[in-house]
Structure formats: C-alpha cells, structure tokens
Design a protein around this motif. Structure first.
Motif, mmCIF file in Angstrom:
data_model
loop_
_atom_site.group_PDB
_atom_site.id
_atom_site.type_symbol
_atom_site.label_atom_id
_atom_site.label_comp_id
_atom_site.label_asym_id
_atom_site.label_seq_id
_atom_site.Cartn_x
_atom_site.Cartn_y
_atom_site.Cartn_z
ATOM 1 N N HIS A 1 46.055 18.557 -12.166
ATOM 2 C CA HIS A 1 45.896 18.157 -10.760
ATOM 3 C C HIS A 1 44.413 18.181 -10.399
ATOM 4 C CE1 HIS A 1 50.075 19.251 -11.088
ATOM 5 N NE2 HIS A 1 50.325 18.673 -9.933
ATOM 6 N N GLY B 1 57.672 22.386 -7.583
ATOM 7 C CA GLY B 1 57.459 21.195 -8.418
ATOM 8 C C GLY B 1 58.353 20.040 -7.973
ATOM 9 N N THR C 1 48.879 25.651 -1.499
ATOM 10 C CA THR C 1 50.290 25.507 -1.871
ATOM 11 C C THR C 1 50.931 26.899 -1.979
ATOM 12 O OG1 THR C 1 49.701 23.507 -3.087
ATOM 13 C CG2 THR C 1 51.860 24.473 -3.570
ATOM 14 N N VAL D 1 65.633 23.191 -13.820
ATOM 15 C CA VAL D 1 65.392 24.347 -14.696
ATOM 16 C C VAL D 1 66.109 25.599 -14.156
ATOM 17 C CG1 VAL D 1 63.177 23.599 -15.643
ATOM 18 C CG2 VAL D 1 63.180 24.896 -13.534
ATOM 19 N N LEU E 1 56.549 20.221 -0.745
ATOM 20 C CA LEU E 1 55.997 18.975 -1.307
ATOM 21 C C LEU E 1 54.491 18.913 -1.141
ATOM 22 C CD1 LEU E 1 58.814 16.685 0.040
ATOM 23 C CD2 LEU E 1 58.206 16.905 -2.372
ATOM 24 N N SER F 1 53.929 28.574 -16.086
ATOM 25 C CA SER F 1 52.824 29.516 -16.338
ATOM 26 C C SER F 1 51.466 28.851 -16.168
ATOM 27 C CB SER F 1 52.957 30.081 -17.749
ATOM 28 O OG SER F 1 52.945 29.004 -18.686
ATOM 29 N N GLY F 2 51.423 27.816 -15.320
ATOM 30 C CA GLY F 2 50.172 27.079 -15.129
ATOM 31 C C GLY F 2 49.393 27.566 -13.918
ATOM 32 N N TRP G 1 58.997 33.179 -16.974
ATOM 33 C CA TRP G 1 59.545 32.306 -18.025
ATOM 34 C C TRP G 1 58.684 31.059 -18.070
ATOM 35 C CZ3 TRP G 1 60.903 27.182 -17.626
ATOM 36 C CH2 TRP G 1 61.421 26.608 -18.796
ATOM 37 N N VAL H 1 57.534 26.495 -10.533
ATOM 38 C CA VAL H 1 56.235 25.803 -10.550
ATOM 39 C C VAL H 1 56.043 25.121 -11.908
ATOM 40 C CG1 VAL H 1 54.802 26.902 -8.779
ATOM 41 C CG2 VAL H 1 55.306 28.148 -10.864
ATOM 42 N N GLN I 1 49.580 26.834 -10.648
ATOM 43 C CA GLN I 1 50.341 27.282 -9.474
ATOM 44 C C GLN I 1 51.049 28.609 -9.732
ATOM 45 O OE1 GLN I 1 50.298 26.338 -6.417
ATOM 46 N NE2 GLN I 1 49.167 24.439 -6.625
HETATM 47 N N1 LIG Z 1 54.319 21.350 -3.418
HETATM 48 C C1 LIG Z 1 53.013 21.242 -3.508
HETATM 49 O O1 LIG Z 1 52.299 21.243 -2.506
HETATM 50 C C2 LIG Z 1 52.382 21.124 -4.855
HETATM 51 C C3 LIG Z 1 53.154 21.043 -5.965
HETATM 52 N N2 LIG Z 1 52.598 21.004 -7.204
HETATM 53 C C4 LIG Z 1 53.518 20.936 -8.332
HETATM 54 O O2 LIG Z 1 53.702 22.249 -8.864
HETATM 55 C C5 LIG Z 1 54.020 22.150 -10.269
HETATM 56 C C6 LIG Z 1 53.075 23.056 -11.055
HETATM 57 O O3 LIG Z 1 51.748 22.605 -10.873
HETATM 58 P P1 LIG Z 1 50.535 23.278 -11.690
HETATM 59 O O4 LIG Z 1 50.806 24.694 -11.942
HETATM 60 O O5 LIG Z 1 49.292 22.888 -11.000
HETATM 61 O O6 LIG Z 1 50.624 22.480 -13.054
HETATM 62 P P2 LIG Z 1 50.208 22.982 -14.512
HETATM 63 O O7 LIG Z 1 50.056 21.758 -15.313
HETATM 64 O O8 LIG Z 1 49.083 23.941 -14.431
HETATM 65 O O9 LIG Z 1 51.495 23.803 -15.006
HETATM 66 C C7 LIG Z 1 52.711 23.136 -15.225
HETATM 67 C C8 LIG Z 1 53.708 24.085 -15.832
HETATM 68 O O10 LIG Z 1 54.941 23.382 -16.010
HETATM 69 C C9 LIG Z 1 55.388 23.549 -17.347
HETATM 70 N N3 LIG Z 1 56.196 22.389 -17.718
HETATM 71 C C10 LIG Z 1 55.788 21.121 -17.924
HETATM 72 N N4 LIG Z 1 56.843 20.345 -18.234
HETATM 73 C C11 LIG Z 1 57.936 21.134 -18.224
HETATM 74 C C12 LIG Z 1 59.312 20.925 -18.475
HETATM 75 N N5 LIG Z 1 59.774 19.713 -18.788
HETATM 76 N N6 LIG Z 1 60.158 21.979 -18.347
HETATM 77 C C13 LIG Z 1 59.687 23.192 -18.017
HETATM 78 N N7 LIG Z 1 58.394 23.467 -17.788
HETATM 79 C C14 LIG Z 1 57.527 22.447 -17.888
HETATM 80 C C15 LIG Z 1 54.120 23.709 -18.168
HETATM 81 O O11 LIG Z 1 54.390 24.315 -19.403
HETATM 82 C C16 LIG Z 1 53.314 24.599 -17.214
HETATM 83 O O12 LIG Z 1 53.719 25.947 -17.340
HETATM 84 C C17 LIG Z 1 53.911 20.679 -10.604
HETATM 85 O O13 LIG Z 1 55.164 20.073 -10.533
HETATM 86 C C18 LIG Z 1 53.018 20.146 -9.510
HETATM 87 O O14 LIG Z 1 53.071 18.767 -9.318
HETATM 88 C C19 LIG Z 1 51.246 21.087 -7.393
HETATM 89 C C20 LIG Z 1 50.421 21.131 -6.300
HETATM 90 C C21 LIG Z 1 50.913 21.108 -4.943
#
Ligand SMILES: NC(=O)C1=CN([C@@H]2O[C@H](COP(=O)(O)OP(=O)(O)OC[C@H]3O[C@@H](n4cnc5c(N)ncnc54)[C@H](O)[C@@H]3O)[C@@H](O)[C@H]2O)C=CC1
Ligand SMILES: O=C(O)C1=NCCCC1
Length: 302
Positions: free
Chosen positions: A83, A216, A111, A200, A282, A135-136, A158, A193, A138
C-alpha cells in the motif's frame, strides 16, 4: 506556488495513537452527522499488475479541511510495500495547494486508530485475548493501537506463512498458531488484516460476544469473513454507502447493516457490547483528511 512536502519520517515522528484515536472518533461523528462532503472513492483497476489506484477526496467545512488521498494497493508486491499513498492538502478558502505529504504512514495508523474506536465501544471492558489474522503492516499497527485501549494478556497470531506469524509474535510477546481456529477460539477481539479474497474467519470458530474488526477485502467480489458470521453478528460499518458499493463481505452475504460507527459514537445507535459484533472497515477519505490536518498542527508545535 510554494508547495511543502512532508515525508513519511516526519509524519511518523509527530503522529501518535493517543491523539489520532480521538481525532478519528471525531471524524467518524462528523461523517455520520453529514457534516462532511465525501463521495465514495473511485477505484481504477490496473489489471496487468493485479493492482488498484484509489482516489479519496473529502471536505470538512467546520475544520476548513480540504484534501485528497491517492492510494495504490498492489497485494502481490513483495519487495516494496503493498500500500502506497500521498495526500494533497488544499487551502479551502482559495483552492491553492499547500502541502503534499506521505500517505502511507497515515493509512497504516488511521486504519488501526479507527478499529481502536470500534473496539473501545464494542469489545468487553475486560477483553483479555486479541487474535490477529495476518502479519503485515496493518497487523503491527492494529496490535499497537488496540493495546492502547485494552490490556490484552494474550495476543494470538495466525498468518498464511507460519514464520511470519512467529516473527510478529516475537516482536509483540504473542503466540503464533498453525490454524485460524486455534488462534481465535478464546479471543475476545479478532482483527482480520489479510489480503485474502475468500473467507478466512468462520462463524463456528468465534466465541459468542466477540468483537471482530474486519479490515481487509475492500472489493465488491472479495470476502474475508464467513457470510454466516456476517449475517449472525451485529454489523457496524464506517460508511453504509461505501459498504454497499465496495464490501464483498456485506454485499455477498446480504447481511443487514445495523449502524455506521459514527452513529454509534454519536449515541444514535446502540453499542451492542454483549453480542457478537463485526466492524467492517473500508477506509474513509475524511479519516485521511483529518489525520493530515492533525499532522500539520503537530508539525507546527514540534
Ligand atoms: N479498511 C481500511 O481502511 C484499510 C484496509 N487495508 C487492507 O488491510 C489488509 C492488510 O493490509 P496490510 O497489512 O497493509 O497489507 P500487507 O501486505 O502488509 O499484509 C497482508 C497480509 O495478508 C496476508 N495474505 C495475503 N494473501 C492472503 C490470503 N490469500 N490468505 C490469507 N492471508 C493472506 C499476507 O501474508 C500478509 O500477512 C489488506 O486487505 C488491505 O487492503 C489496508 C489499508 C486500509
Ligand atoms: O482506505 C484506504 O486507504 C484503503 N482502503 C482499502 C485498501 C486500500 C487502502
């Protein structure tokens, strides 16, 4: 034109959850009392790269705050962040651009701050176990923000890749689990997240009365939460209009939205603490605009 640039390290230096969480509570109230002008964001798909660009403008007349966030999310990035964002702030009186600042740190922190507001109202006062799925970026930010409003004795993590869950668990004094079911079974608060586009978190794994922050799955055909859990929980969203346009978890499950978070903070809708609750997040432009305003104020003081 003299446009100032505020880099990520300056945003990170001045922004703290102690000030950001109340700022987000205020932004949510303004949004749900219709004191904000904000369309649902526009999303451009970059199909070749499985990426997206979001355009998120908002204006708050009471704060004289006018800005737009441009955010990309490329879930498949591995060597650079998934992001990325910038925020452009304009003078609301004459429309002159004043500041461009990094938006990545704000996206990361605001967020989690919004989920902290949801958790403050919707989780049991004595909530002691937090489960985090993912584990990213967020995941880390949520652990920090939520730990500032509840005293968790256990943090269960997890992640798809166990070694990433173990690394995060090591950083925060938590425990890594092999399965989602094991990680969430005793949890009082769950945070999802992940970048998954399929559920999941299953209903049968969640203890009654748990509060879930579902962060997410921001596309209309993506889900992170079992539709049965969506339908059987009391459902809060940041924006009804956005949820009905953007959230696969809401649209595909046909779950009824009980309230916007801002309506609950305003006291117009109940905080159903005893029941299983889901906050579907969102992300709202006004959260970014009010975070950017806070950064500007704090930079003047520091
Ligand atoms: N609601 C909001 O305001 C916001 C939501 N988000 C969403 O939050 C989520 C996490 O974002 P970040 O931590 O920044 O991303 P990140 O890329 O740092 O971490 C993503 C995590 O999801 C896991 N992952 C990826 N594909 C997967 C799958 N198919 N099954 C299970 N785990 C999976 C990765 O291994 C990682 O642990 C994303 O969906 C992102 O779009 C992000 C920013 C704002
Ligand atoms: O609000 C945001 O910023 C985002 N929300 C969903 C995923 C991309 C960033």
């Amino acid at each position: 034109m003299d446009i100032k640039f505020i880099p990520a390290e300056d945003v990170k230096r001045v922004l703290h959850f102690s000030e950001l969480i109340p700022q987000m509570e205020s932004a949510l109230k303004k949004f749900s009392s219709k004191n904000v002008e904000q369309p649902v964001r526009s999303i451009v798909s970059v199909k070749e790269a499985n990426g997206f660009l979001g355009v998120m403008p908002a204006y708050s007349s009471t704060d004289q705050a006018l800005a737009v966030k441009l955010v990309t999310f490329y879930p498949q990035n591995t060597d650079v962040p998934t992001h990325n964002a910038i925020i452009a702030v304009f003078n609301s009186h004459n429309g002159i651009p004043e500041v461009i600042m990094d938006g990545e740190v704000i996206t990361t922190m605001r967020t989690a701050a919004v989920s902290a507001v949801a958790t403050k109202y919707l989780a049991a006062g004595d909530a002691s176990t937090l489960a985090v799925l993912g584990s990213g970026v967020q995941a880390r930010s949520h652990i920090q923000a939520l730990s500032s409003i509840r005293s968790f004795k256990k943090i269960n993590i997890w992640s798809r890749t166990k070694k990433n869950a173990e690394k995060l668990a090591g950083e925060v004094g938590g425990t890594a689990y092999d399965s989602v079911q094991e990680a969430v079974k005793d949890a009082d608060v769950i945070v999802t997240v992940t970048s998954s586009s399929t559920p999941v978190l299953m209903k049968d794994w969640v203890k009654p009365g748990t509060h879930v922050n579902a962060v997410g799955a921001c596309r209309p055909d993506w889900q992170e939460i079992d539709p049965d859990l969506m339908r059987s929980s009391v459902l809060y969203v940041d924006s009804r209009e956005a949820a009905m346009k953007e959230s696969g978890d809401v649209i595909l499950s046909k779950a009824d939205i009980f309230a916007e978070l801002g309506e609950m903070v305003l006291g117009v809708k109940e905080a159903e603490v005893q029941k299983t609750t889901v906050f579907k997040s969102l992300g709202l432009a006004i959260e970014d605009v009010m975070s950017a305003k806070l950064v500007q104020q704090l930079m003047k003081m520091n």
